[in-house]
Design a protein around this motif. Structure first.
Motif, PDB file in Angstrom:
ATOM      1  N   LEU A  44       9.770   3.453  24.195  1.00  0.00           N
ATOM      2  CA  LEU A  44       8.343   3.643  24.407  1.00  0.00           C
ATOM      3  C   LEU A  44       7.557   2.424  23.930  1.00  0.00           C
ATOM      4  CD1 LEU A  44       8.164   7.295  23.102  1.00  0.00           C
ATOM      5  CD2 LEU A  44       7.926   6.585  25.463  1.00  0.00           C
ATOM      6  N   PHE A  90       3.193   8.561  28.674  1.00  0.00           N
ATOM      7  CA  PHE A  90       3.117   9.683  27.736  1.00  0.00           C
ATOM      8  C   PHE A  90       1.856   9.573  26.889  1.00  0.00           C
ATOM      9  CE2 PHE A  90       7.202  11.634  28.333  1.00  0.00           C
ATOM     10  CZ  PHE A  90       8.010  10.609  28.785  1.00  0.00           C
ATOM     11  N   PRO A 101       4.468  13.041  12.353  1.00  0.00           N
ATOM     12  CA  PRO A 101       5.079  12.750  13.649  1.00  0.00           C
ATOM     13  C   PRO A 101       4.084  12.965  14.783  1.00  0.00           C
ATOM     14  CG  PRO A 101       6.435  14.244  12.364  1.00  0.00           C
ATOM     15  CD  PRO A 101       5.134  14.140  11.664  1.00  0.00           C
ATOM     16  N   PHE A 104       4.001  14.817  21.687  1.00  0.00           N
ATOM     17  CA  PHE A 104       3.887  14.184  22.996  1.00  0.00           C
ATOM     18  C   PHE A 104       3.655  15.214  24.095  1.00  0.00           C
ATOM     19  CE2 PHE A 104       5.162   9.749  22.442  1.00  0.00           C
ATOM     20  CZ  PHE A 104       5.702   9.768  21.167  1.00  0.00           C
ATOM     21  N   GLY A 105       2.975  14.769  25.152  1.00  0.00           N
ATOM     22  CA  GLY A 105       2.952  15.532  26.382  1.00  0.00           C
ATOM     23  C   GLY A 105       4.266  15.338  27.132  1.00  0.00           C
ATOM     24  N   LYS A 106       4.385  16.026  28.254  1.00  0.00           N
ATOM     25  CA  LYS A 106       5.634  15.956  29.022  1.00  0.00           C
ATOM     26  C   LYS A 106       5.719  14.713  29.894  1.00  0.00           C
ATOM     27  CE  LYS A 106       6.732  20.844  29.039  1.00  0.00           C
ATOM     28  NZ  LYS A 106       7.138  22.019  29.848  1.00  0.00           N
ATOM     29  N   GLY A 107       4.645  13.981  29.977  1.00  0.00           N
ATOM     30  CA  GLY A 107       4.680  12.727  30.708  1.00  0.00           C
ATOM     31  C   GLY A 107       4.215  12.846  32.142  1.00  0.00           C
TER      32      GLY A 107
ATOM     33  N   TYR B  33      11.438   7.883  11.928  1.00  0.00           N
ATOM     34  CA  TYR B  33      11.495   9.134  12.686  1.00  0.00           C
ATOM     35  C   TYR B  33      12.675   9.088  13.656  1.00  0.00           C
ATOM     36  CZ  TYR B  33       6.448   8.889  11.563  1.00  0.00           C
ATOM     37  OH  TYR B  33       5.225   8.757  10.946  1.00  0.00           O
ATOM     38  N   TYR B  35      13.536  11.092  17.187  1.00  0.00           N
ATOM     39  CA  TYR B  35      13.037  11.980  18.220  1.00  0.00           C
ATOM     40  C   TYR B  35      14.154  12.232  19.233  1.00  0.00           C
ATOM     41  CZ  TYR B  35       8.137  10.946  16.870  1.00  0.00           C
ATOM     42  OH  TYR B  35       6.934  10.822  16.203  1.00  0.00           O
ATOM     43  N   GLN B  37      14.615  13.155  23.255  1.00  0.00           N
ATOM     44  CA  GLN B  37      13.896  13.219  24.531  1.00  0.00           C
ATOM     45  C   GLN B  37      14.838  13.715  25.615  1.00  0.00           C
ATOM     46  OE1 GLN B  37      12.352   9.502  26.094  1.00  0.00           O
ATOM     47  NE2 GLN B  37      10.869  10.570  27.390  1.00  0.00           N
ATOM     48  N   GLY B  42       8.727  15.020  27.090  1.00  0.00           N
ATOM     49  CA  GLY B  42       8.326  14.031  26.111  1.00  0.00           C
ATOM     50  C   GLY B  42       9.209  14.112  24.877  1.00  0.00           C
ATOM     51  N   PRO B  43       9.200  13.086  24.068  1.00  0.00           N
ATOM     52  CA  PRO B  43      10.004  13.103  22.838  1.00  0.00           C
ATOM     53  C   PRO B  43       9.557  14.217  21.894  1.00  0.00           C
ATOM     54  CG  PRO B  43       9.252  10.874  23.349  1.00  0.00           C
ATOM     55  CD  PRO B  43       8.503  11.796  24.253  1.00  0.00           C
ATOM     56  N   LEU B  45      10.173  15.576  17.796  1.00  0.00           N
ATOM     57  CA  LEU B  45      10.675  15.156  16.493  1.00  0.00           C
ATOM     58  C   LEU B  45      11.898  15.964  16.076  1.00  0.00           C
ATOM     59  CD1 LEU B  45      10.073  13.403  13.896  1.00  0.00           C
ATOM     60  CD2 LEU B  45       9.188  15.548  12.948  1.00  0.00           C
ATOM     61  N   GLN B  48      11.905  13.344   9.989  1.00  0.00           N
ATOM     62  CA  GLN B  48      11.079  12.246   9.498  1.00  0.00           C
ATOM     63  C   GLN B  48      11.473  11.916   8.067  1.00  0.00           C
ATOM     64  OE1 GLN B  48       6.878  13.138   9.307  1.00  0.00           O
ATOM     65  NE2 GLN B  48       6.354  11.224   8.286  1.00  0.00           N
ATOM     66  N   LEU B  91      15.623   8.707  20.258  1.00  0.00           N
ATOM     67  CA  LEU B  91      14.730   7.596  19.943  1.00  0.00           C
ATOM     68  C   LEU B  91      14.488   7.516  18.449  1.00  0.00           C
ATOM     69  CD1 LEU B  91      12.127   8.283  22.750  1.00  0.00           C
ATOM     70  CD2 LEU B  91      13.602   6.286  22.648  1.00  0.00           C
ATOM     71  N   PHE B 108       8.783   2.131  18.563  1.00  0.00           N
ATOM     72  CA  PHE B 108       9.998   2.791  19.027  1.00  0.00           C
ATOM     73  C   PHE B 108      11.094   1.795  19.368  1.00  0.00           C
ATOM     74  CE2 PHE B 108       9.019   7.293  19.537  1.00  0.00           C
ATOM     75  CZ  PHE B 108       7.653   7.286  19.328  1.00  0.00           C
ATOM     76  N   GLY B 109      12.322   2.209  19.088  1.00  0.00           N
ATOM     77  CA  GLY B 109      13.481   1.480  19.542  1.00  0.00           C
ATOM     78  C   GLY B 109      13.798   1.806  20.985  1.00  0.00           C
TER      79      GLY B 109
END
Lengths: 114, 117
Positions: A44, A90, A101, A104-107, B33, B35, B37, B42-43, B45, B48, B91, B108-109
């Protein structure tokens, strides 16, 4: 609890056309809001963020977003889309009071046609 | 500055096998963190860390998932045994932590794509 809704699963626009991706959030206090972009097989990348102040925020790659508290929205816009903008987008919300943390939305998947 | 590093990038295993993912955050970032996906979502968690302590692992399926960040720097996420529904991109993200809005920004990685067959 925080939540994010991105109503559009997939949007197709023509190259050079304008773009608006919708995002609605649910959060009791002032949220921290983010838009991320994800290209296939990539992580991301942060496009822009809103913490406070001016409700119109500018980001990278010509994107901007407007925070509207009354509508609980944080829509992403770009005046002229390029083919390289095709990706997954997203919207995310975080708490402003502490390092938490992101939710997120679903995109929304963006396709760009010639 | 170097970004968040993750390895491996791709992993294919059979169900009931074990797998481990590694993450090295941005230097100086106190918060890390993990995550998950799942395709089309979406990602979400998993866990953390703040330095080497766990802040939130309420979404981590502890019967099969474990994670550690022993020295407060890099971290390992393990799944044992894996199930088909664990197929996802994992992630890792880091943030500076501390105070001030900029400390919350997460980087993010590239992620690890896990396929369980």
């Amino acid at each position: 609890a925080q939540s994010v809704t991105q109503p559009d699963i997939h949007i197709t626009v023509s190259e050079g056309a304008s773009l608006e991706l919708r995002c609605n959030y649910s959060y009791g206090a002032t949220p921290y809001l983010f838009w991320y972009v994800q290209s296939p097989g990539q992580g991301l990348q942060l496009l822009l963020k809103y913490f406070s102040g001016d409700t119109l925020v500018q980001g990278i790659k010509g994107f901007e977003a407007e925070f509207k508290r009354s509508q609980s929205s944080f829509n992403l816009r770009k005046p002229s889309v390029h083919w390289s903008d095709a990706a997954e987008y997203f919207c995310a919300v975080g708490e402003s009071s502490r390092n938490t943390p992101l939710v997120f939305g679903k995109g929304t998947r963006l396709s760009v046609i010639a | 500055e170097a970004g968040v590093a993750q390895s491996p990038r791709y992993k294919i295993i059979e169900k009931r096998q074990s797998v481990a993912f590694w993450c090295n955050p941005i230097s100086g970032h106190a918060t890390l963190y993990w995550y998950q996906q799942i395709l089309g979502q979406g990602p979400k968690l998993l866990i953390q860390f703040q330095n080497n302590g766990v802040v939130d692992d309420s979404q981590l399926p502890k019967d099969r998932f474990s994670a550690e960040r022993l020295k407060g720097v890099d971290s390992t996420l393990k799944i044992q045994p894996a199930k088909l529904e664990d197929s996802a991109v994992y992630l890792c993200a880091s943030s500076r932590g501390g105070f001030g809005s900029s400390s919350y920004e997460q980087y993010f990685g590239p992620g690890t794509r896990l396929t369980v067959t």
